[in-house]
Scaffold this motif. Structure first.
Motif, PDB file in Angstrom:
ATOM      1  N   TYR A 126      -0.546  -9.944   2.625  1.00 15.26           N
ATOM      2  CA  TYR A 126       0.045  -9.881   1.257  1.00 15.26           C
ATOM      3  C   TYR A 126      -0.019 -11.264   0.833  1.00 15.26           C
ATOM      4  N   ASP A 127      -0.970 -12.179   1.208  1.00 13.45           N
ATOM      5  CA  ASP A 127      -1.091 -13.548   0.527  1.00 13.45           C
ATOM      6  C   ASP A 127       0.271 -14.098   0.532  1.00 13.45           C
TER       7      ASP A 127
ATOM      8  N   ARG B  24      -1.556 -11.648  10.345  1.00 15.49           N
ATOM      9  CA  ARG B  24      -2.108 -10.405   9.607  1.00 15.49           C
ATOM     10  C   ARG B  24      -1.118 -10.081   8.458  1.00 15.49           C
ATOM     11  N   LEU B  25       0.104 -10.398   8.500  1.00 13.92           N
ATOM     12  CA  LEU B  25       1.094  -9.841   7.367  1.00 13.92           C
ATOM     13  C   LEU B  25       0.837 -11.013   6.262  1.00 13.92           C
ATOM     14  N   ILE B  26       0.682 -12.339   6.755  1.00 14.43           N
ATOM     15  CA  ILE B  26       0.533 -13.523   5.894  1.00 14.43           C
ATOM     16  C   ILE B  26      -0.930 -13.332   5.072  1.00 14.43           C
TER      17      ILE B  26
END
Length: 199
Positions: free
Chosen positions: A88-89, A83-85
């Motif tokens: 925040y692309d 989800r983080l990747i």
């Protein structure tokens, strides 16, 4: 030209000895209370601490696996990282470094279930460039991380069984870990062998 790297730090899940520590403390507290002592007294705290340390000193706790909670924590870490990747692309994970303790290896196997060595379609090449480590999924090209087991990043040496990793042979025989690269440990083991004989 400056090259930028993105580092992701992932904490391993709770291990079995952590779970047993809490159970031992709880049992010790119940016993102290049944004996009529104040649960907040120094005596009670000492009994709880002794019970906790007894778990850590037990040889049966050598290189313990993840607890059920630890497995769930690792699964959550996988979702959180993905989800983080995505949000925040951020760049995908290309390489994973993990210590040889069973709890960290299990965590890595859950967070990164697919790795480069899983894929038969990728030929064995001498170089380890990013383009070598890909998986073709229909029309999508997905980058897969390489997982390397590194002794130099393991937890501090406490001398306790829970912080002593299993033998290299035992670790590499585990089906769960056979897709990890243990080459760094192999080199280290040989170096230690020659060091022992030379001394």
């Amino acid at each position: 030209q400056t090259q930028t790297f993105t580092l992701y730090f992932v904490r391993h899940g709770e291990a079995l000895h952590n779970e047993l520590e809490k159970q031992a403390e709880s049992s010790a507290l119940s016993l102290v209370i049944s004996e009529g002592y104040d649960p907040d007294s120094p005596y009670a705290k000492n009994r709880m601490e002794e019970a906790r340390k007894a778990i850590l000193r037990s040889e049966s706790m050598e290189d313990p696996p993840l607890s059920k909670l630890g497995v769930n924590q690792a699964k959550k870490a996988k979702k959180d990282l993905e989800r983080l990747i995505e949000i925040y692309d951020l760049p995908p994970v290309e390489e994973v470094w993990v210590s040889p303790l069973q709890r960290t290896l299990q965590t890595a196997s859950i967070v990164f279930p697919y790795t480069a060595v899983d894929i038969d379609e990728v030929p064995a090449l001498s170089s380890e460039t990013l383009s070598d480590r890909v998986k073709r999924d229909e029309s999508k090209l997905e980058i897969l991380p390489k997982i390397r087991v590194r002794k130099e990043i393991e937890e501090r040496h406490t001398g306790l069984p829970c912080d002593r990793h299993s033998s290299l042979g035992k670790l590499t025989r585990r089906p769960t870990f056979n897709r990890f690269s243990f080459s760094a440990l192999n080199v280290l083991s040989v170096a230690n062998l020659f060091s022992t004989y030379s001394s």
